[in-house]
Design a protein around this motif. Structure first.
Motif, PDB file in Angstrom:
ATOM      1  N   ASN A 381       1.034  -1.227  -0.132  1.00 48.04           N
ATOM      2  CA  ASN A 381      -0.108  -0.082   0.023  1.00 48.04           C
ATOM      3  C   ASN A 381       0.686   1.211   0.009  1.00 48.04           C
ATOM      4  O   ASN A 381       2.244   1.006   0.515  1.00 48.04           O
ATOM      5  N   THR A 385       3.720  10.686   4.390  1.00 49.18           N
ATOM      6  CA  THR A 385       3.526  11.453   6.040  1.00 49.18           C
ATOM      7  C   THR A 385       2.734  12.920   5.501  1.00 49.18           C
ATOM      8  O   THR A 385       1.973  12.932   6.522  1.00 49.18           O
ATOM      9  N   LYS A 491      15.323   7.438  -1.251  1.00 47.19           N
ATOM     10  CA  LYS A 491      14.329   6.570  -0.281  1.00 47.19           C
ATOM     11  C   LYS A 491      15.404   5.311   0.589  1.00 47.19           C
ATOM     12  O   LYS A 491      16.716   4.439  -0.958  1.00 47.19           O
TER      13      LYS A 491
HETATM   14  O1  PRX Z   1       7.167   7.376  -2.687  1.00 50.76           O
HETATM   15  C1  PRX Z   1       6.832   7.565  -1.956  1.00 50.76           C
HETATM   16  C2  PRX Z   1       7.255   6.655  -0.730  1.00 50.76           C
HETATM   17  O2  PRX Z   1       7.739   6.523   0.199  1.00 50.76           O
HETATM   18  C3  PRX Z   1       6.902   8.347  -0.349  1.00 50.76           C
HETATM   19  C4  PRX Z   1       6.376   8.767   1.478  1.00 50.76           C
HETATM   20  O3  PRX Z   1       7.128   8.486   2.282  1.00 50.76           O
HETATM   21  P1  PRX Z   1       6.952   8.879   3.942  1.00 50.76           P
HETATM   22  O4  PRX Z   1       6.444  10.470   4.194  1.00 50.76           O
HETATM   23  O5  PRX Z   1       8.474   8.634   4.486  1.00 50.76           O
HETATM   24  O6  PRX Z   1       6.016   7.917   4.100  1.00 50.76           O
HETATM   25  C5  PRX Z   1       6.033   6.864   5.437  1.00 50.76           C
HETATM   26  C6  PRX Z   1       4.919   6.597   4.777  1.00 50.76           C
HETATM   27  C7  PRX Z   1       4.545   5.331   4.360  1.00 50.76           C
HETATM   28  C8  PRX Z   1       5.941   7.995  -1.312  1.00 50.76           C
HETATM   29  O7  PRX Z   1       5.715  10.044  -1.519  1.00 50.76           O
HETATM   30  N1  PRX Z   1       6.337   4.732  -1.227  1.00 50.76           N
HETATM   31  C9  PRX Z   1       5.673   4.517   0.101  1.00 50.76           C
HETATM   32  N2  PRX Z   1       4.873   3.378  -0.633  1.00 50.76           N
HETATM   33  C10 PRX Z   1       5.199   3.655  -1.365  1.00 50.76           C
HETATM   34  C11 PRX Z   1       6.383   3.813  -2.049  1.00 50.76           C
HETATM   35  N3  PRX Z   1       6.525   3.806  -3.072  1.00 50.76           N
HETATM   36  C12 PRX Z   1       6.561   3.289  -3.800  1.00 50.76           C
HETATM   37  N4  PRX Z   1       5.374   1.781  -2.572  1.00 50.76           N
HETATM   38  C13 PRX Z   1       5.328   2.903  -1.838  1.00 50.76           C
HETATM   39  N5  PRX Z   1       3.752   1.097  -1.337  1.00 50.76           N
END
Ligand code: PRX
Length: 608
Positions: A381, A385, A491
């Protein structure tokens, strides 16, 4: 040609030359998924109806996250149900029923009251996964303070920046973390009036200028009445990183609990008898939305495991605690894959019903592997943030196309958009076209601002859409596929790192003229932080200097944020050695293309 491979609940259908689809066989054993029919549930859904599943404060005094998470269960039939089971590093456990959690969170709310901490004041936590963290978060929400978690692997500089930006009034941390990371920056934090320390090895703490957390708790009353809380009152502050500038503090309000609860139910399929385990670090938003709030509002038992990843230990915990719903992340899943399926099969994981993953792209192979290893696929999923909760998901009753993030939640309108030359955005309706992932604002856990940065917030919205900064595609069946980031954020092992924060710390070093930081692809961590450094005139590159810079960055930034690799760029007379635009911005995209030996793309704005 079609080949089918069966597991109890899922059918893996291979169509030659095409990626497999994991079909849900829709025989529900004893638990029927909440979202059993996507189209029906989506059509019937409204946030107003979702809101009615929560209680609200007694006497119509508003909506408070901690009341929904703790007190309403403690006042009702679930008072003696296990809310949290904590498993410490040495294997010791501590159990907290909803009634006990109410008592402890009341105490912490009273601690804040006695310290004269006003509503809206920011209460930060810098701890690992320990019981005091959960008490601090929920007690702060009861007192109508704003809770802000920090990541304990951060070094002093990221901590200082986040504490200063949010003007932290209170910090709860451990004695060890305080001595190592905070004592040296405390003078730079004039707003930080109270530091509550959790002593090491259960001993009281006696550090000058701080209070002992447990002593303060013992002395506080266990009765507390939550004051009137408006849905739009700020509740949570979560820091995230952008390409440039300082970290951004995303603000969430008490109304967010409607989304936490609903997504816990629909996307993670939480049922009251579940034992739920979210493996996220508490320093990131997943650790709050799904490590604390969603499982508790749904009245389940939430497992809190202090120790970091270890595949065999994790399988043993899944077995011994009879975990039913497990929420983890791709980096951990890839590490499990390295060990193969045999270690998993040594354990009895028959209780496991639903597996979900978030935070980075989940490789299609990982979805297929998990079906072999656990008899169930990981359901990817997507959220971030700023969205506060899950926005796009593979639901329990849905066929999975491995590699896809799934479909938007009920109540969430998503689209793929492109920028037009006039500065507006246009929705791309054709399937399989790449564009920026956009969401229609209005869901309860949408961020309400970046702390003290209204302009940065405003820029996230164009023509009635919130632009996520992610590139994606939507296929003809409405499944979303992640393509990459539209910006330069990195990331690494699930953590979002802003290159600017790393570059700034490298440039503090006397030998460094300039630094450019990129994410270098990595099979396990997705990306590694890599820095390109140009040295000041007269400074020669050497292995000793590289090690010194790595050490400098690590001590200032902490292990997660610091670069793992540093390359020296040749210094050229009269020319900047980092590729830059004419307006002086580092072209990290170009550094990355060169690192990977890829085409350099459009270099028309390149200065040198
Ligand atoms: O780029 C996407 C990636 O993580 C980002 C969000 O990171 P953060 O704000 O630290 O979120 C934490 C809570 C999940 C997104 O903009 N991301 C998140 N989920 C996925 C993803 N990229 C690919 N597939 C996902 N499922």
């Amino acid at each position: 040609m079609v080949r089918a491979l069966h597991s109890a609940r899922f059918e893996r259908v291979h169509i030659m030359g095409w990626r497999p689809i994991i079909k849900s066989r829709r025989d529900w054993e004893d638990v029927v998924p909440h979202l059993h029919d996507y189209a029906d549930v989506r059509a019937a859904f409204s946030w107003e109806k979702a809101f009615k599943e929560l209680d609200g404060l007694p006497g119509g005094r508003g909506l408070n996250i901690a009341h929904e998470a703790v007190d309403r269960h403690a006042d009702g039939l679930r008072r003696d149900h296990l809310a949290l089971r904590w498993i410490g590093k040495t294997g010791e456990t501590q159990d907290f029923t909803y009634a006990r959690l109410r008592e402890l969170t009341n105490r912490f709310a009273n601690v804040l009251q006695q310290l004269g901490v006003g509503t809206g004041n920011r209460v930060y936590a810098l701890t690992g996964r320990i019981p005091a963290l959960y008490v601090t978060a929920l007690g702060t929400l009861k007192h109508r303070g704003v809770f802000c978690p920090l990541f304990s692997a951060f070094g002093p500089e990221p901590l200082r920046a986040r504490l200063a930006i949010g003007e932290a009034g209170v910090l709860v941390t451990t004695e060890a973390l305080y001595q190592r990371k905070v004592a040296g920056i405390r003078d730079a934090l004039p707003h930080l009036r109270h530091v509550l320390l959790i002593g090491d090895n259960h001993r009281p703490s006696h550090v000058p200028g701080t209070l002992d957390f447990h002593l303060a708790m013992e002395q506080a009353s266990d009765r507390y009445t939550i004051g009137p809380t408006a849905q739009e009152d700020p509740a949570l502050l979560h820091f995230t990183s952008g390409t440039t500038g300082t970290p951004k503090g995303a603000i969430h309000v008490h109304q967010a609990v409607v989304a936490h609860h609903t997504t816990g139910k629909l996307a993670l399929d939480l049922h009251k008898a579940d034992v739920f385990w979210c493996t996220a670090d508490p320093g990131w938003i997943t650790g709050t939305s799904y490590g604390i709030i969603a499982p508790l509002t749904n009245g389940v038992t939430s497992l809190v495991v202090e120790e970091e990843f270890d595949a065999e230990r994790w399988y043993r915990i899944l077995q011994d605690e009879r975990v039913t719903v497990w929420y983890s992340a791709p980096t951990a899943i890839r590490m499990m894959m390295k060990g193969g399926v045999a270690p998993v099969h040594k354990y009895n994981l028959s209780a496991l019903r639903f597996l979900a993953s978030v935070g980075e792209p989940l490789n299609p192979e990982a979805v297929v592997w998990s079906l072999d290893a656990f008899g169930r696929p990981f359901h990817d999923n997507w959220w971030q943030t700023e969205t506060g909760g899950i926005m796009i998901a593979n639901f329990a009753a849905m066929d999975i196309q491995p590699g896809s993030m799934g479909r938007p939640l009920p109540g969430i309108e998503a689209a793929i958009v492109r920028n037009t030359e006039e500065g507006s955005v246009e929705v791309i309706t054709d399937p399989d076209m790449q564009g920026e992932l956009a969401l229609r604002p209005g869901w309860p856990s949408m961020f309400r601002g970046y702390w003290n940065e209204p302009e940065r917030y405003r820029k996230c919205f164009v023509d009635g859409w919130y632009l996520t900064g992610d590139l994606a595609k939507r296929d003809k069946d409405g499944y979303y596929w992640f393509v990459g980031r539209a910006d330069d954020v990195i990331k690494t092992s699930g953590h979002l790192v802003g290159p600017f924060e790393v570059e700034s710390v490298l440039m503090e070093h006397q030998a460094v003229a300039e630094a450019g930081v990129i994410g270098k692809p990595d099979p396990i961590a997705l990306e590694l932080v890599k820095a390109f450094v140009s040295l000041k005139d007269g400074v020669e590159p050497s292995e000793a200097l590289r090690r010194e810079l790595l050490g400098h960055a690590r001590s200032r930034l902490g292990a997660v944020v610091a670069p793992k690799e540093i390359a020296f760029l040749p210094s050229l007379p009269f020319l900047p050695s980092l590729p830059k635009t004419r307006s002086g911005k580092i072209m990290r995209r170009l550094l990355k293309a060169r690192e990977l030996g890829l085409p350099e793309g459009d270099t028309s704005t390149l200065e040198n």
